[in-house]
Design an enzyme around this catalytic site. Structure first.
Site, PDB file in Angstrom:
ATOM      1  N   SER A 228      39.648  39.019  34.565  1.00 47.03           N
ATOM      2  CA  SER A 228      38.662  40.031  33.802  1.00 47.03           C
ATOM      3  C   SER A 228      38.141  41.080  34.560  1.00 47.03           C
ATOM      4  O   SER A 228      38.574  41.810  35.239  1.00 47.03           O
ATOM      5  CB  SER A 228      37.736  39.155  32.933  1.00 47.03           C
TER       6      SER A 228
ATOM      7  N   ASP B  33      36.804  46.894  31.384  1.00 46.23           N
ATOM      8  CA  ASP B  33      37.094  45.733  32.432  1.00 46.23           C
ATOM      9  C   ASP B  33      38.287  45.611  32.837  1.00 46.23           C
ATOM     10  O   ASP B  33      39.346  46.324  32.082  1.00 46.23           O
ATOM     11  CB  ASP B  33      36.192  44.641  32.297  1.00 46.23           C
TER      12      ASP B  33
ATOM     13  N   ASP C  80      40.944  43.699  32.278  1.00 42.25           N
ATOM     14  CA  ASP C  80      41.861  43.203  31.170  1.00 42.25           C
ATOM     15  C   ASP C  80      41.335  43.815  29.722  1.00 42.25           C
ATOM     16  O   ASP C  80      42.061  43.414  28.924  1.00 42.25           O
ATOM     17  CB  ASP C  80      41.817  41.676  31.040  1.00 42.25           C
TER      18      ASP C  80
ATOM     19  N   ASP D 142      38.986  43.667  27.649  1.00 40.60           N
ATOM     20  CA  ASP D 142      38.094  42.889  26.349  1.00 40.60           C
ATOM     21  C   ASP D 142      37.046  43.126  26.326  1.00 40.60           C
ATOM     22  O   ASP D 142      36.247  42.569  25.558  1.00 40.60           O
ATOM     23  CB  ASP D 142      38.825  41.312  26.419  1.00 40.60           C
TER      24      ASP D 142
END
Length: 451
Positions: free
Chosen positions: A103, A242, A244, A246
């Site tokens: 992340s 960010d 990834d 999400d």
């Protein structure tokens, strides 16, 4: 059994250090493959996505080896946002979805997130069962039942079409100038392409991943460059994702940053007006600002708080039948459209409001006045237990006494990094700084961390 592998969002750590080693990924793949095999079916399938970290190649191969050894067929999506895995797992009739990502963490970290066949993240109970299977050791399939692996080339495009379909039919972003910072991560192609296809003039930032620069001075945790780019180009808005994708942080036309609380307030207020906010309830975590709670109360709406972690937000949403939730950090969950936080999807919903109202981003990112909030992190070494120190407990107790009737205090260990997070809210700035710095000093003393 104590949790040894799983944190608040899957398994995470520094690459090539326990638990994020190739060996553990192979064992974990074998365990989770064994857990999700459906004995009454002849075909067992798992989809795997990843972000742009160098170590992603290693973990992708190790997981594939473990999963195929149990008879699971592996479908490799390559670099895609985490919400794409949540979407494609049920769409491709898979038994399991896996996202390889840490992340917002730096490039040397990595993680493994799991999604069930319904596209939602696993419960604590299922994660404990998988940990037990890891301890039991692998149970490989017979030689003739070993699984296969296959590259899926159009997974990103399937996701992009799904994201666009959440907007009103025919809505376009013509004439809108948008800075999008992809954090050199999983959405480095997806986000600019979607915005361009919808008609926006796109100014991309953080779209040159090299395996080592994900989240490095860019993205939702470092929005300064994007803010400067918005001002320099006279853009209407900035969208910071960010690693990834999400999470989302927004930047208005003046370069001011707005967090997830402001995005949730905007959407909750609008959805309530339209009769779309189920149960008149927004779900967020204990980290969300007191100002958001007051915003909801003033409109006869409810803010339901959960533990930190978008997984816990989603669990509460599903349990209560609610359809909007998220975190101050930028996870925005809209279960009418997705199974997990989706930064790009939330960004498009915000742009939709800009088009619908004709208002600038600055007017839409100031739904409430935040109560002054201070958050400081103290890093500690493995094996340390700073929150158990008598001096730290006393400092926390003293701070709570000082804040009675004036604010609130939240102390917790991060579920994704070796950090103690010290957060307080108080309208008295001097008192706010005093209580936070006092606790931080005691935690640093207990861990031997330099002040």
């Amino acid at each position: 059994m104590n949790r040894k592998l799983f944190g608040t969002d899957g398994v995470r750590g520094t690459a090539n250090s326990f638990p994020m080693t190739a060996e553990m990924a192979l064992i974990l793949g074998a365990a989770v493959g064994r857990h999700f095999r459906r004995e009454h079916r002849g075909v067992h399938r798992v989809v795997i996505g990843k972000d742009t970290r160098l170590s992603g190649y290693m973990f992708e191969n190790a997981l594939t080896a473990g999963l195929t050894s149990t008879g699971m067929n592996v479908l490799l999506l390559g670099p895609v946002p985490t919400p794409a895995v949540g979407l494609l797992t049920p769409s491709m009739r898979a038994d399991l979805g896996i996202m390889i990502s840490a992340s917002h963490n730096p490039a040397e970290d990595n993680g493994i997130k799991f999604f069930g066949p319904d596209g939602f993240k696993l419960s604590d109970e299922v994660e404990m069962q998988i940990e037990s299977m890891v301890e039991d050791g692998p149970r490989p399939a017979s030689p003739k039942s070993i699984g296969r692996a296959k590259r899926i080339d159009d997974g990103r495009f399937r996701y992009q079409e799904r994201v666009k379909s959440t907007l009103p039919h025919g809505l376009r972003l013509d004439g809108m100038k948008v800075v999008v910072d992809c954090a050199n991560g999983a959405a480095y192609k997806t986000a600019p392409e979607v915005l361009w296809e919808l008609g926006a003039e796109v100014i991309p930032v953080g779209v040159a991943p090299n395996g080592l620069n994900i989240n490095d001075g860019c993205g939702s945790t470092s929005p300064q460059i994007a803010a400067e780019t918005v001002v320099a180009h006279g853009a209407d808005v900035g969208i910071c994702l960010d690693g990834d994708a999400d999470r989302i942080i927004l930047i208005d036309e003046a370069g001011q940053v707005a967090d997830g609380d402001q995005i949730m307030a905007l959407l909750a207020g609008r959805w309530a007006e339209e009769g779309k906010l189920r149960g008149g309830t927004l779900v967020s975590t204990v980290m969300s600002n007191l100002g958001l709670e007051r915003f909801m109360q003033d409109r006869g709406l409810k803010l339901e708080r959960t533990a930190v972690g978008d997984r816990y937000v989603v669990e509460a949403m599903r349990s209560g039948g609610w359809n909007l939730g998220g975190e101050q950090s930028g996870h925005i969950v809209m279960t009418d459209y997705a199974t997990t936080g989706d930064g790009l999807m939330a960004g498009l919903q915000f742009l939709c409001e800009m088009v619908r109202t004709g208002q600038p981003a600055s007017a839409l990112t100031r739904s409430f006045t935040p109560v002054p909030q201070m958050l400081k992190n103290v890093r500690y070494s493995a094996g340390d237990t700073p929150l158990e120190a008598a001096s730290v407990k006393q400092a926390i107790s003293d701070a709570e006494a000082q804040l009675v009737g004036k604010g609130r205090l939240l102390i917790r260990k991060s579920g994704t990094e070796p950090l103690v997070r010290v957060m307080a809210e108080c309208e008295d700035d001097a008192l706010l700084e005093q209580v936070v710095d006092g606790i931080v000093a005691e935690v640093q003393a207990a861990t031997g961390t330099p002040a």
